[in-house]
Design an enzyme around this catalytic site. Structure first.
Site, mmCIF file in Angstrom:
data_model
loop_
_atom_site.group_PDB
_atom_site.id
_atom_site.type_symbol
_atom_site.label_atom_id
_atom_site.label_comp_id
_atom_site.label_asym_id
_atom_site.label_seq_id
_atom_site.Cartn_x
_atom_site.Cartn_y
_atom_site.Cartn_z
ATOM 1 N N LYS A 84 3.735 -8.125 -44.697
ATOM 2 C CA LYS A 84 3.980 -8.050 -43.250
ATOM 3 C C LYS A 84 4.516 -6.677 -42.863
ATOM 4 C CE LYS A 84 4.535 -13.031 -43.020
ATOM 5 N NZ LYS A 84 5.467 -14.153 -43.181
ATOM 6 N N GLU A 136 6.118 -22.724 -50.054
ATOM 7 C CA GLU A 136 4.937 -23.149 -50.813
ATOM 8 C C GLU A 136 5.381 -23.833 -52.111
ATOM 9 O OE1 GLU A 136 1.643 -22.084 -50.016
ATOM 10 O OE2 GLU A 136 2.293 -21.055 -48.213
ATOM 11 N N ASP A 174 5.540 -11.507 -49.653
ATOM 12 C CA ASP A 174 5.055 -11.905 -48.321
ATOM 13 C C ASP A 174 5.636 -10.955 -47.261
ATOM 14 O OD1 ASP A 174 3.916 -14.263 -46.519
ATOM 15 O OD2 ASP A 174 5.924 -13.783 -45.756
ATOM 16 N N LYS A 228 -2.530 -12.808 -44.060
ATOM 17 C CA LYS A 228 -1.851 -11.520 -44.318
ATOM 18 C C LYS A 228 -2.250 -10.929 -45.672
ATOM 19 C CE LYS A 228 1.349 -14.909 -45.179
ATOM 20 N NZ LYS A 228 1.804 -16.007 -44.361
HETATM 21 N N1 LIG Z 1 0.600 -22.308 -42.502
HETATM 22 C C1 LIG Z 1 1.231 -21.408 -41.767
HETATM 23 O O1 LIG Z 1 2.188 -21.710 -41.055
HETATM 24 C C2 LIG Z 1 0.765 -19.971 -41.751
HETATM 25 C C3 LIG Z 1 1.470 -19.023 -40.993
HETATM 26 C C4 LIG Z 1 1.022 -17.695 -40.940
HETATM 27 C C5 LIG Z 1 -0.105 -17.346 -41.673
HETATM 28 N N2 LIG Z 1 -0.746 -18.292 -42.453
HETATM 29 C C6 LIG Z 1 -1.927 -17.876 -43.202
HETATM 30 O O2 LIG Z 1 -3.050 -18.598 -42.726
HETATM 31 C C7 LIG Z 1 -4.006 -18.764 -43.778
HETATM 32 C C8 LIG Z 1 -4.352 -20.244 -43.876
HETATM 33 O O3 LIG Z 1 -3.163 -20.961 -44.191
HETATM 34 P P1 LIG Z 1 -3.044 -22.542 -44.042
HETATM 35 O O4 LIG Z 1 -1.600 -22.835 -44.129
HETATM 36 O O5 LIG Z 1 -3.826 -23.015 -42.872
HETATM 37 O O6 LIG Z 1 -3.763 -22.992 -45.407
HETATM 38 P P2 LIG Z 1 -4.353 -24.436 -45.742
HETATM 39 O O7 LIG Z 1 -3.654 -25.478 -44.965
HETATM 40 O O8 LIG Z 1 -4.381 -24.548 -47.242
HETATM 41 O O9 LIG Z 1 -5.844 -24.333 -45.191
HETATM 42 C C9 LIG Z 1 -6.879 -23.652 -45.825
HETATM 43 C C10 LIG Z 1 -8.146 -24.465 -45.619
HETATM 44 O O10 LIG Z 1 -9.258 -23.724 -46.075
HETATM 45 C C11 LIG Z 1 -10.117 -24.626 -46.771
HETATM 46 N N3 LIG Z 1 -10.954 -23.886 -47.703
HETATM 47 C C12 LIG Z 1 -10.587 -23.338 -48.893
HETATM 48 N N4 LIG Z 1 -11.639 -22.690 -49.431
HETATM 49 C C13 LIG Z 1 -12.677 -22.845 -48.583
HETATM 50 C C14 LIG Z 1 -14.026 -22.416 -48.590
HETATM 51 N N5 LIG Z 1 -14.538 -21.709 -49.600
HETATM 52 N N6 LIG Z 1 -14.822 -22.781 -47.543
HETATM 53 C C15 LIG Z 1 -14.342 -23.504 -46.521
HETATM 54 N N7 LIG Z 1 -13.054 -23.943 -46.448
HETATM 55 C C16 LIG Z 1 -12.226 -23.610 -47.476
HETATM 56 C C17 LIG Z 1 -9.190 -25.613 -47.444
HETATM 57 O O11 LIG Z 1 -9.860 -26.835 -47.661
HETATM 58 P P3 LIG Z 1 -9.941 -27.613 -49.071
HETATM 59 O O12 LIG Z 1 -9.110 -26.880 -50.062
HETATM 60 O O13 LIG Z 1 -9.457 -28.974 -48.766
HETATM 61 O O14 LIG Z 1 -11.385 -27.573 -49.380
HETATM 62 C C18 LIG Z 1 -8.120 -25.802 -46.364
HETATM 63 O O15 LIG Z 1 -8.469 -26.821 -45.484
HETATM 64 C C19 LIG Z 1 -3.347 -18.192 -45.033
HETATM 65 O O16 LIG Z 1 -3.806 -16.895 -45.226
HETATM 66 C C20 LIG Z 1 -1.862 -18.170 -44.677
HETATM 67 O O17 LIG Z 1 -1.158 -17.147 -45.366
HETATM 68 C C21 LIG Z 1 -0.345 -19.586 -42.497
#
Ligand SMILES: NC(=O)c1ccc[n+]([C@@H]2O[C@H](COP(=O)([O-])OP(=O)(O)OC[C@H]3O[C@@H](n4cnc5c(N)ncnc54)[C@H](OP(=O)(O)O)[C@@H]3O)[C@@H](O)[C@H]2O)c1
Length: 392
Positions: A214, A199, A210, A114
């Site tokens: 949205k 977080e 946030d 988002k």
């Molecule tokens: N979690 C939820 O429930 C949720 C819900 C709605 C929306 N979102 C959105 O979804 C997105 C992802 O969230 P998430 O919760 O999945 O985050 P996350 O668990 O922190 O996952 C992000 C991943 O991206 C990797 N990464 C970071 N920089 C990178 C790069 N340059 N190249 C390749 N991989 C890279 C990180 O790996 P390393 O840091 O280990 O390298 C990590 O595995 C965010 O924008 C969030 O706002 C999340």
């Protein structure tokens, strides 16, 4: 650097035909970032006949994923078999560059990010159009609920009059437990962090940013416009205290952090704002428990529809992202409305009463405009809290 180019890639799940229909090409996708949502989408796609994952971009090797992982984005951009890129890294950089490069390489893009979509809505929607690719972002608002998908669908032959609701599960969790248990803000926030609902740095959630993002994405989808974050005034729940909750309980109100964006009839304007709302008993929003979302649309033809469910989490969000990819494979599914309406935000025509507390001093205002209330709040830092009052 590890070179994966010598691998013979397999697509998971390995299904190249659909029985009885002859050979059907399955769309191949790459997932950028294999964290919570990226890995959730990978799991969800295991049961899809329409889209399979070919590559995963990660910064480090991932055990059991050797066949998929690359650390080099060019492996994905240069692979003509990959039709869809799912950006799950989060944040603006390098996500923005990767998404733009994917579009320019003729690949459809989906994302739950988002921050990226809200900050670069106009640029990314225009680029997708210019490149002739689809850009889908259903999980950016409502997480696992098919909110944006149905909003898009309804907007095809109805005039959306308003979008509103609870879109931040962490804030709802805090407010719901404060209201039901009378526990303190800091204690519940710490619990929410332990449970993974909030977080480590909770400021974007509790300060309302946030929800603001949205609101921008929902309003743009609903009204076919391109408003920006700075157009939407926001007041969060970080200043709420037990004294406020005691007062609300005594008066029968439930406090919820809500977004609201509504058409102003007869003008080229909409109202759009984020603030805590005191919800009277009997309203649906008063009974949303824990970290759930509840989002409403009102259409001129359809009336009011409500969407309730999990706003976050690995499988709810990952599945919603997987559904976006399958919708791209199924070309009959609606795409986002073009940004053909030049609407401005005008919060001077919406007014309601406000609960305001400055230190220990509580007062209920007469009707005041959203613009004036937020301007007043901006002058009162520290111990000031306010909430709009929803009338029955
Ligand atoms: N979690 C939820 O429930 C949720 C819900 C709605 C929306 N979102 C959105 O979804 C997105 C992802 O969230 P998430 O919760 O999945 O985050 P996350 O668990 O922190 O996952 C992000 C991943 O991206 C990797 N990464 C970071 N920089 C990178 C790069 N340059 N190249 C390749 N991989 C890279 C990180 O790996 P390393 O840091 O280990 O390298 C990590 O595995 C965010 O924008 C969030 O706002 C999340």
């Amino acid at each position: 650097m590890i070179h994966y180019s010598s691998y013979k890639y397999k697509c998971f799940p390995r299904k190249d035909t659909k029985e009885g229909n002859g050979t059907i090409e399955i769309m191949k996708a790459a997932i950028l970032g294999f964290g919570t949502v990226g890995s959730g989408a990978f799991e969800a796609l295991k049961s899809s006949d329409d889209v399979c994952v070919k590559r995963v971009l990660a910064r480090h090797p991932i055990e059991g994923m050797e066949e998929y992982v690359t650390t080099d984005m060019d492996d994905i951009l240069g692979d003509s078999e990959i039709d869809i890129v799912a950006e799950c890294i989060g944040g603006e950089h390098p996500a923005l560059d990767y998404v733009k490069a994917a579009m320019r390489s003729g690949k459809h893009v989906v994302t739950p990010n988002k921050n990226l979509v809200s900050a670069h809505y106009e640029e990314l929607m225009s680029l997708a159009k210019e490149c002739g690719v689809q850009f889908r972002f259903t999980p950016t608002a409502g997480g696992g609920t098919p909110w944006l998908f149905n909003l898009q669908r309804q907007a095809r032959c109805d005039e959306i009059m308003s979008v509103s609701g609870i879109v931040n599960g962490s804030c709802n969790y805090i407010l719901d437990r404060m209201q039901r248990e009378g526990a303190g803000f800091d204690e519940i926030l710490a619990d929410a962090q332990k449970l993974g609902y909030a977080e480590k740095d909770p400021s974007a959630d509790i300060r309302g940013f946030d929800t603001q993002r949205k609101c921008v994405i929902s309003a743009n989808t609903a009204f076919g416009c391109s408003i920006h974050e700075e157009d939407v005034p926001v007041f969060g729940i970080d200043k709420i205290r037990s004294i406020d909750i005691d007062h609300f309980r005594e008066k029968g109100y439930t406090c919820r952090l809500m977004m609201n964006a509504s058409r102003i009839e007869g003008t080229d304007s909409i109202s759009a704002y984020v603030e805590p709302v005191l919800v009277p008993p009997g309203e649906l929003a008063a009974s949303v428990p824990l970290n759930n979302n509840l989002i409403f649309l009102t259409g001129r033809n359809i009336g009011t529809l409500a969407f309730y469910g999990q706003g976050a989490g690995k499988m709810p969000t990952g599945t919603s992202l997987a559904e976006d990819m399958i919708d791209i494979a199924d070309r009959s599914i609606p795409t986002h409305k073009a940004m053909e309406n030049h609407l401005t935000v005008d919060n001077t025509r919406v007014f309601h009463r406000y609960y305001m507390r400055d230190g220990d001093k509580i007062r209920i205002t007469n009707n005041m405009t959203v613009r004036d209330a937020h301007a007043f709040a901006a002058k009162h830092a520290g111990g000031f809290f306010m909430a709009g009052i929803m009338e029955n």
